[in-house]
Design a protein around this motif. Structure first.
Motif, short mmCIF file in Angstrom:
data_model
loop_
_atom_site.label_atom_id
_atom_site.label_comp_id
_atom_site.label_asym_id
_atom_site.label_seq_id
_atom_site.Cartn_x
_atom_site.Cartn_y
_atom_site.Cartn_z
N PHE A 254 41.41 17.74 -22.34
CA PHE A 254 41.60 18.95 -21.53
C PHE A 254 41.49 20.22 -22.38
O PHE A 254 41.02 21.25 -21.90
CB PHE A 254 42.97 18.90 -20.84
N LEU A 255 41.95 20.15 -23.62
CA LEU A 255 41.82 21.32 -24.50
C LEU A 255 40.36 21.66 -24.75
O LEU A 255 40.02 22.83 -25.00
CB LEU A 255 42.53 21.04 -25.83
N THR A 256 39.50 20.65 -24.66
CA THR A 256 38.05 20.87 -24.83
C THR A 256 37.40 21.29 -23.52
O THR A 256 36.56 22.19 -23.49
CB THR A 256 37.39 19.58 -25.36
N PHE A 257 37.79 20.60 -22.41
CA PHE A 257 37.22 20.89 -21.09
C PHE A 257 38.35 21.19 -20.11
O PHE A 257 38.83 20.27 -19.42
CB PHE A 257 36.39 19.70 -20.58
N PRO A 258 38.82 22.44 -20.00
CA PRO A 258 39.95 22.76 -19.10
C PRO A 258 39.53 22.83 -17.63
O PRO A 258 39.45 23.90 -17.03
CB PRO A 258 40.41 24.13 -19.62
N LEU B 98 42.17 17.00 -15.43
CA LEU B 98 43.54 16.84 -14.98
C LEU B 98 43.69 15.63 -14.05
O LEU B 98 44.73 14.97 -14.03
CB LEU B 98 44.02 18.10 -14.27
N VAL B 99 42.64 15.36 -13.25
CA VAL B 99 42.65 14.15 -12.41
C VAL B 99 42.74 12.91 -13.30
O VAL B 99 43.48 11.96 -12.99
CB VAL B 99 41.39 14.09 -11.52
N ILE B 100 42.04 12.92 -14.44
CA ILE B 100 42.08 11.79 -15.37
C ILE B 100 43.48 11.65 -15.97
O ILE B 100 44.05 10.54 -16.02
CB ILE B 100 41.03 11.97 -16.50
N ILE B 101 44.05 12.80 -16.43
CA ILE B 101 45.40 12.74 -17.03
C ILE B 101 46.43 12.28 -16.02
O ILE B 101 47.27 11.42 -16.30
CB ILE B 101 45.80 14.13 -17.59
N LYS B 102 46.35 12.86 -14.79
CA LYS B 102 47.28 12.45 -13.73
C LYS B 102 47.06 10.97 -13.38
O LYS B 102 48.01 10.23 -13.08
CB LYS B 102 47.06 13.33 -12.49
N LEU C 128 52.05 32.93 -19.66
CA LEU C 128 51.03 32.12 -20.33
C LEU C 128 50.18 31.41 -19.30
O LEU C 128 50.62 31.09 -18.20
CB LEU C 128 51.69 31.09 -21.25
N SER C 129 48.96 31.11 -19.68
CA SER C 129 48.08 30.32 -18.83
C SER C 129 48.61 28.89 -18.77
O SER C 129 49.21 28.40 -19.73
CB SER C 129 46.65 30.32 -19.40
N THR C 130 48.37 28.24 -17.64
CA THR C 130 48.84 26.85 -17.49
C THR C 130 48.18 25.93 -18.50
O THR C 130 48.67 24.82 -18.74
CB THR C 130 48.57 26.34 -16.07
N SER C 131 47.08 26.35 -19.11
CA SER C 131 46.41 25.52 -20.12
C SER C 131 47.29 25.32 -21.34
O SER C 131 47.19 24.30 -22.04
CB SER C 131 45.08 26.17 -20.54
N TYR C 132 48.18 26.30 -21.60
CA TYR C 132 49.07 26.18 -22.77
C TYR C 132 50.09 25.04 -22.60
O TYR C 132 50.68 24.58 -23.57
CB TYR C 132 49.80 27.50 -23.01
N ILE C 133 50.30 24.67 -21.34
CA ILE C 133 51.24 23.56 -21.09
C ILE C 133 50.77 22.29 -21.79
O ILE C 133 51.58 21.46 -22.22
CB ILE C 133 51.40 23.34 -19.56
#
Length: 922
Positions: free
Chosen positions: A296-300, A305-309, A368-373
């Motif tokens: 996700f850090l590479t492709f936000p 996120l579907v993959i991580i979830k 902060l952007s949600t990407s920082y999470i």
């Protein structure tokens, strides 16, 4: 059980997407953190009330009440949606309710599962039952998509309310079928209620490292899940504006995740758990999430996120869920219910609140952007992995404690307050006491040490009433400076005790200032025979290195005179004199007097026999080897025989290997051979013992394994090749399996014979088969013992010892815990080969035995042929008797080679059996 969890998860997958969609659509994703905080605050009160209810009422009543309460709540929400009176505070209330339902209902189910199934049943069945949960997730998710798209959210909630009521009759049926028949659980629960009514859940968890790590892992996993869920919900809400479409999106993906989880559960979970154990399985989920976060850090993007979830949703409900539920199995029942409820409800909810607070701080305050999470998730995943490694050892310790708890009574566990002494202080106290046996035992332990602090105490022992203590004290003085306490020792020469006099003279000749000539002139021709005999023994020992001394004092003639005198009735005075002369002859090395030793090896007096054995060993002459080996069978002479054989040096080990292969020695002699090899305590001894593991005799292999274990415990410098030991364990496992196949095959033949006995010969055959079965079952126990001894060399001895005690226990719980402990302890090939054998050893259900080991039923001729080739003398004799009564000439060719067997008994019975089978007169 599977149907119960299927319905619970189906309901969850109906109500959760529905309420989440309503919440996100009306309030937005930025309100989710406040929802998380509300869940955490309410969970504290809920946990308090829930634990109080558990103490007051049975799990059955509490669970039914909970199901009814949530069913009514879902009906109420359906009505609210129907009349369109939904407000923000109602949404918060139901968001809270759905979160509590998720943790409480599932927690109640898994508590019930822990009561219904033991650790082994759980390992085998939790994957199957968990598949019901995943199937429920699939069914519920897709059902939500259909109902919501066709009839709206109100119909979905109404359906959930009806489904949850269906759980009540299923729960009652489970309780009736299993729990009520297992009164032990009811008693445990009552005992738990009485003993722990005042114990708080936090106190119970904090007192156990296992529960503490489990609670922390649960909390971290929930925080990570909530952070991932927030990202997933936020990105999805921004991409999809319509409420029903968003609900369908959630329903579709939640169901898809469950399809993946179901595939994992059916085809991966059990195999993965069996192969890698609980701890490794727990690592799969955090490692998967970590890899997804890096992506996700590479492709936000939403698809990442579907993959991580998907990883979180799929692995959490399959591999991780089974591993988590198994990880709490070793916790005692009297604390498991309360601790697990607290972890599942309070810890889960508090962790949800922490996640909410973090999101509020990050999103609202820091903007902060949600990407920082994602970065924060990676940090928590790292902590998660560390905690899993900590949990592993705590998990093992819980199994150890649980096995010991079921085996050892409380009285044995009471620790008495003792004031521990230092080694030196304790040694002085023993040496200054009057108990001879304690002093002798301590002096034996000090034989390899020189402790200056004990010098004065040892010198004081020269005045002890016991002659044996005085003699041992003199032996200790050899380690100190030359001439230490020489005057006191010289005074002891005139005591009337042969051993003491000899020890004193031996010390004087080596520690006094006088030369050897002066010594022998003074004592060799002394009028007191105690002194002259002891001096002659000293001369024999000194003459080994000094032939001139032997010639000067005519050692040969002196021995000859003493032998002649003692061989006459009037010359025989004391048995001690005979014993001393035996040792003198041995040290002299004059072989013509060795017949004197041979004669007295058969003496009726045990005292003389022991000295004859000692003398035979000192000579290291081959003529005495067989005599000494025979004495190994007699417990009274065994220790002396082992010491004597040790004098032969490492070359005796080659003889031992030959004797084992030839099977000429008696069984009670052969089983002592490993102890002789062990006595050398060298690396060569280890190698010889490993070769002895190839013996056909299982009793010898057991003794070898014991000797190897003792060598490892007492000699840290010795090397034990684990690869070879693993190979031998696998070989012993095959022996065990072959024995089981033979037993089952014989038992089948016994049943056939017992059903239709035609004549007396059939009865003889039946008796012969039963006798053979008895011997094989005895060897089965011996083989299992051997496997555990060998495992103790590879793994921690204490762990294997407590496991073996559990396996042999009559307590069912101890057996199950021992097996589960070994399942997690053993690795790779050893686990696959050994564990089914141990499971067979403890199983009581006969219908499952064949399934566990894949037992083969062999024709009689096949198992007889195999046993004749691979077993020792005892089985061969049983088989020859069976063949004889079978009266089947086709066996003649099979047993003909035994006519040349080195063992006389086997050879004789082989001849006798062949003659019986080929007797033409019959």
């Amino acid at each position: 059980m599977q149907l119960y969890i299927f319905i619970i998860i189906s309901v969850l997958l109906i109500v959760k997407p529905t309420v989440n969609a309503l919440f996100l659509n009306r309030l937005g994703a930025e309100q989710l953190p406040y929802g998380y905080l509300l869940v955490a605050l309410v969970a504290v009160l809920t946990t308090f009330l829930y634990n109080k209810a558990i103490r007051e009422f049975s799990l059955l009543k509490v669970t039914i009440t909970t199901l009814v309460f949530f069913s009514l709540g879902f009906l109420a929400l359906s009505a609210v949606l129907h009349f369109n009176v939904l407000s923000n505070w109602v949404l918060y209330l139901y968001y809270l309710g759905i979160s509590l339902f998720a943790v409480i209902a599932t927690s109640q189910f898994w508590i019930l599962a822990n009561m219904v199934f033991n650790a082994r049943e759980a390992k085998r069945l939790f994957g199957f039952i968990g598949a019901g949960a995943i199937a429920g997730g699939i069914f519920g998710g897709y059902l939500t998509s259909i109902i919501v798209s066709s009839y709206g959210n109100k119909a979905a909630m109404f359906t959930a309310a009806l489904l949850i009521i269906c759980c009540i009759p299923i729960l009652r049926k489970i309780w009736k079928l299993r729990i009520l028949k297992m009164n032990i659980f009811i008693r445990r629960q009552r005992k738990y209620n009485d003993n722990n009514a005042q114990s708080s859940s936090i106190k119970i968890i904090s007192q156990s490292k296992h529960l503490t790590y489990l609670a922390l892992i649960t909390g971290i996993s929930v925080i990570v899940a909530k952070l991932v869920d927030f990202q997933f919900s936020d990105f999805a809400n921004k991409a999809i504006q319509d409420t029903n479409e968003l609900a369908s999106f959630f329903g579709f993906w939640f169901s898809t995740f469950n399809v993946i989880a179901l595939a994992l559960q059916l085809f991966i979970t059990n195999r993965f758990l069996s192969r890698f154990g609980v701890s490794t399985t727990l690592l799969v989920l955090p490692l998967g999430i970590a890899l997804g976060c890096l992506l996700f850090l590479t492709f936000p993007e939403l698809w990442v996120l579907v993959i991580i979830k998907g990883i979180d949703g799929s692995f959490k409900q399959s591999l991780n869920k089974a591993a988590v539920e198994l990880s709490i199995m070793p916790i005692p029942y009297n604390i498991k219910n309360q601790a697990k409820s607290f972890i599942d409800v309070a810890v889960d909810s508090v962790a949800t609140g922490i996640a909410g607070f973090m999101l509020i701080f990050l999103i609202k305050k820091l903007e902060l952007s949600t990407s920082y999470i994602t970065v924060i998730v990676i940090l928590f995943v790292f902590i998660w992995i560390v905690l899993i490694y900590r949990l592993r050892e705590a998990y093992f310790n819980s199994f150890r404690t649980n096995i010991q708890r079921t085996l050892v009574s409380k009285d044995d566990n009471v620790k008495r307050n003792k004031s521990y002494e230092t080694t030196i202080v304790a040694a002085r106290r023993i040496l200054n006491a009057e108990k001879s046996q304690d002093i002798l035992s301590l002096l034996e332990q000090l034989s390899d040490y020189k402790l200056m602090a004990l010098k004065s105490s040892i010198i004081n022992l020269l005045e002890h009433p016991s002659h044996q203590v005085k003699a041992e004290a003199i032996k200790q003085l050899f380690k100190y400076d030359r001439g230490t306490a020489i005057e006191k020792v010289e005074a002891l020469v005139y005591e009337k005790d042969d051993d003491l006099v000899y020890t004193a003279l031996d010390y004087i000749i080596h520690h006094s200032d006088s030369n050897a000539n002066h010594f022998f002139d003074k004592y060799l021709n002394h009028d007191i025979d105690y002194i002259s005999n002891a001096a002659l023994l000293c001369l024999a020992k000194e003459a080994e290195q000094n032939t001139k001394l032997s010639e000067k004092y005519d050692l040969n003639k002196r021995i000859d005179d003493r032998v002649r005198a003692l061989n006459t009735p009037e010359g025989f005075s004391r048995k001690e004199a005979v014993a001393e002369l035996l040792i003198t002859i041995a040290y002299s090395g004059i072989q013509k007097y060795y017949t004197f030793i041979t004669v007295h090896l058969n003496n009726r007096d045990p005292y003389i026999v022991k000295h004859a054995i000692k003398a035979a060993g000192i000579t290291a002459n081959e003529r005495f080897i067989e005599n000494l080996l025979e004495y190994l069978a007699d417990k009274e002479y065994r220790r002396a025989a082992i010491k004597a054989l040790k004098h032969y040096g490492s070359s005796i080990t080659k003889n031992i290997l030959v004797y084992d292969k030839s099977e000429v020695l008696r069984d009670n002699v052969k089983q002592q051979l490993p102890k002789v090899v062990q006595s050398f305590r060298t690396q060569n001894a280890v190698q010889v013992l490993l070769q002895l593991l190839n013996s056909n005799d299982v009793i010898i292999r057991l003794q070898v394994s014991r000797s190897l274990l003792k060598l490892k415990a007492r000699n840290e410098n010795l090397y034990f090749n684990k690869r070879i030991l693993k190979r031998e364990i696998i070989k012993e496992s095959k022996y065990y399996k072959d024995t089981i196949d033979a037993i089952f095959s014989i038992q089948k033949d016994i049943k056939n014979t017992a059903l239709k006995p035609k004549n007396d010969n059939d009865i003889e055959v039946l008796i012969a088969r039963e006798s053979l079965t008895d011997v094989l079952e005895e060897q089965l126990e011996t083989s299992l013992n051997c496997i555990f001894k060998l495992l103790s060399i590879i793994y921690d001895e204490a762990d294997i010892k407590v496991s073996y005690s559990g396996v042999l226990s009559d307590v069912s719980e101890a057996k199950v815990n021992a097996l589960e402990f070994l399942d997690n302890l053993l690795k790779s090939q050893l686990k696959t080969k050994v564990l089914p054998l141990i499971e067979y050893a403890i199983m009581e259900e006969e219908d499952l035995l064949s399934a566990v080991l894949k037992i083969k039923t062999l024709p009689e001729k096949v198992y007889i042929s195999r046993l004749l080739r691979k077993r020792g003398k005892r089985i061969k004799l049983e088989l020859l008797h069976l063949i004889k009564v079978l009266d089947d000439k086709s066996y003649v060719a099979l047993i003909t080679p035994l006519k040349n067997h080195l063992n006389k008994e086997v050879k004789y019975f082989a001849h006798d059996t062949i003659e019986s089978l080929t007797d033409v007169r019959r």
